[in-house]
Motif scaffolding. Structure first.
Motif, PDB file in Angstrom:
ATOM      1  N   UNK A   1       0.845  -1.198   0.000  1.00 39.83           N
ATOM      2  CA  UNK A   1       0.000   0.000   0.000  1.00 39.83           C
ATOM      3  C   UNK A   1       0.879   1.246   0.000  1.00 39.83           C
ATOM      4  N   UNK A   2       0.595   2.167  -0.918  1.00 40.24           N
ATOM      5  CA  UNK A   2       1.386   3.392  -1.000  1.00 40.24           C
ATOM      6  C   UNK A   2       1.033   4.328   0.152  1.00 40.24           C
ATOM      7  N   UNK A   3       1.893   5.354   0.360  1.00 40.36           N
ATOM      8  CA  UNK A   3       1.625   6.326   1.426  1.00 40.36           C
ATOM      9  C   UNK A   3       0.311   7.051   1.184  1.00 40.36           C
ATOM     10  N   UNK A   4       0.033   7.364  -0.079  1.00 38.02           N
ATOM     11  CA  UNK A   4      -1.206   8.072  -0.405  1.00 38.02           C
ATOM     12  C   UNK A   4      -2.426   7.210  -0.095  1.00 38.02           C
ATOM     13  N   UNK A   5      -2.343   5.931  -0.437  1.00 33.66           N
ATOM     14  CA  UNK A   5      -3.457   5.030  -0.170  1.00 33.66           C
ATOM     15  C   UNK A   5      -3.671   4.852   1.338  1.00 33.66           C
ATOM     16  N   UNK A   6      -2.556   4.779   2.082  1.00 33.32           N
ATOM     17  CA  UNK A   6      -2.654   4.637   3.525  1.00 33.32           C
ATOM     18  C   UNK A   6      -3.304   5.874   4.146  1.00 33.32           C
ATOM     19  N   UNK A   7      -2.895   7.054   3.652  1.00 34.72           N
ATOM     20  CA  UNK A   7      -3.470   8.289   4.168  1.00 34.72           C
ATOM     21  C   UNK A   7      -4.957   8.370   3.828  1.00 34.72           C
ATOM     22  N   UNK A   8      -5.307   7.963   2.612  1.00 33.62           N
ATOM     23  CA  UNK A   8      -6.711   7.979   2.206  1.00 33.62           C
ATOM     24  C   UNK A   8      -7.541   7.044   3.079  1.00 33.62           C
ATOM     25  N   UNK A   9      -6.970   5.907   3.429  1.00 34.85           N
ATOM     26  CA  UNK A   9      -7.686   4.972   4.291  1.00 34.85           C
ATOM     27  C   UNK A   9      -7.916   5.567   5.673  1.00 34.85           C
ATOM     28  N   UNK A  10      -6.894   6.244   6.212  1.00 43.14           N
ATOM     29  CA  UNK A  10      -7.046   6.890   7.516  1.00 43.14           C
ATOM     30  C   UNK A  10      -8.090   7.997   7.444  1.00 43.14           C
ATOM     31  N   UNK A  11      -8.104   8.718   6.332  1.00 40.52           N
ATOM     32  CA  UNK A  11      -9.093   9.782   6.155  1.00 40.52           C
ATOM     33  C   UNK A  11     -10.503   9.201   6.135  1.00 40.52           C
ATOM     34  N   UNK A  12     -10.684   8.086   5.426  1.00 38.07           N
ATOM     35  CA  UNK A  12     -12.014   7.478   5.331  1.00 38.07           C
ATOM     36  C   UNK A  12     -12.534   7.052   6.695  1.00 38.07           C
ATOM     37  N   UNK A  13     -11.630   6.663   7.600  1.00 42.96           N
ATOM     38  CA  UNK A  13     -12.057   6.300   8.951  1.00 42.96           C
ATOM     39  C   UNK A  13     -12.680   7.492   9.682  1.00 42.96           C
ATOM     40  N   UNK A  14     -12.314   8.712   9.263  1.00 45.85           N
ATOM     41  CA  UNK A  14     -12.807   9.924   9.916  1.00 45.85           C
ATOM     42  C   UNK A  14     -13.940  10.598   9.151  1.00 45.85           C
ATOM     43  N   UNK A  15     -14.261  10.090   7.961  1.00 46.71           N
ATOM     44  CA  UNK A  15     -15.187  10.802   7.079  1.00 46.71           C
ATOM     45  C   UNK A  15     -16.566  11.003   7.719  1.00 46.71           C
ATOM     46  N   UNK A  16     -17.137   9.956   8.303  1.00 44.23           N
ATOM     47  CA  UNK A  16     -18.478  10.093   8.879  1.00 44.23           C
ATOM     48  C   UNK A  16     -18.503  11.143   9.987  1.00 44.23           C
ATOM     49  N   UNK A  17     -17.477  11.144  10.817  1.00 44.06           N
ATOM     50  CA  UNK A  17     -17.396  12.144  11.888  1.00 44.06           C
ATOM     51  C   UNK A  17     -17.306  13.544  11.299  1.00 44.06           C
ATOM     52  N   UNK A  18     -16.482  13.726  10.292  1.00 42.01           N
ATOM     53  CA  UNK A  18     -16.298  15.047   9.685  1.00 42.01           C
ATOM     54  C   UNK A  18     -17.589  15.512   9.021  1.00 42.01           C
TER      55      UNK A  18
END
Length: 289
Positions: free
Chosen positions: A1-18
């Protein structure tokens, strides 16, 4: 998994809250998704390794984006409440319609209507602190004020949400000074002086008795209206009304409108105007020398 994909995955974990934060701030699912997407764009431009608490960082960014969006609205009427679960968002598959409906139901139209009555800074302080437990130190940094001022904003918003007018800690003599400065600047057409006496996020609500209330947000917009609506033969006078210092407009010896401000940090924070002459004339006021 690339750094960008990892960051996107972490972002998705926060999407509903945001999205939940942004929806309560903006009252629109579409605008909320725009704010969330903007937070992703900003995240992609920084070094995420330097962010200790990604969820807190993203909440701060979304809060600031929403604050900017609220402040850019010239009037409430230009941005109606948007609570339809099937509204389009960034992509057709980006949000589960069932989740959208749950989000709308969790807030409720009544609450959104109340939140719309708050200034942008009040709304941010109340939503982030009371609904999402964001510390006042973090909120203060977003709005460019002290933590104590952020706490006062949330307290004032809380009282409005609970159905009572905000109490003011501004003594009557100081209220009189502020009102006199407002009257003088409006009478003289001094735009910059008017802006100075108004809170940057001031909200004006005028009920004419005909149609929906007129709603204006922001010091420069309110100042422009105060100057443009000057009328020959009409006199503005300070009064005591509902326990505070306000202003009446008098024409041919008759009160035709009553202006009731609230105060914060030495400025006018909100203005409620009764512009129906019959209702204004029936209000109990005491003229001040």
């Amino acid at each position: 998994m690339s750094d960008t994909e990892f960051l996107a995955e972490r972002f998705e974990h926060n999407r509903d809250h945001l999205r939940a934060v942004a929806y309560r701030m903006l009252g629109s699912l579409t605008d909320a998704e725009d704010a969330v997407q903007e937070s992703w764009i900003r995240l992609s431009r920084v070094d995420a390794d330097d962010i200790d608490n990604l969820g807190g960082w993203l909440t701060t960014v979304v809060g600031r984006v929403c604050l900017d969006m609220l402040r850019s609205r010239k009037t409430r009427g230009e941005q109606p409440l948007d609570v339809r679960p099937n509204d389009p968002v960034s992509t057709p598959d980006s949000i589960d319609p069932e989740h959208e409906a749950e989000l709308v139901d969790s807030v409720g139209l009544a609450m959104l209507v109340v939140l719309e009555k708050l200034t942008p800074a009040e709304r941010l302080a109340f939503v982030l602190h009371d609904m999402f437990a964001v510390p006042f130190d973090d909120i203060a940094a977003m709005i460019g004020r002290t933590p104590d001022a952020a706490r006062q904003l949330a307290s004032r918003a809380r009282r409005r949400v609970q159905g009572s007018d905000p109490e003011t800690g501004t003594p009557l003599p100081q209220q009189r000074e502020i009102v006199d400065a407002f009257i003088s600047a409006a009478r003289g057409g001094d735009f910059e002086a008017l802006v100075t006496v108004l809170d940057p996020d001031v909200v004006l609500r005028a009920d004419t008795g005909h149609g929906p209330p007129v709603l204006v947000r922001g010091a420069r917009n309110v100042a422009s209206g105060a100057i443009s609506f000057r009328t020959p033969g009409r006199e503005s006078r300070p009064v005591l009304v509902e326990g505070g210092v306000g202003i009446v407009a008098v024409e041919n010896g008759r009160i035709i409108s009553v202006l009731r401000p609230s105060f914060a940090d030495g400025r006018i924070a909100t203005i409620d105007i009764t512009a129906d002459p019959d209702r204004a004339a029936a209000m109990e006021v005491e003229f001040l020398d």
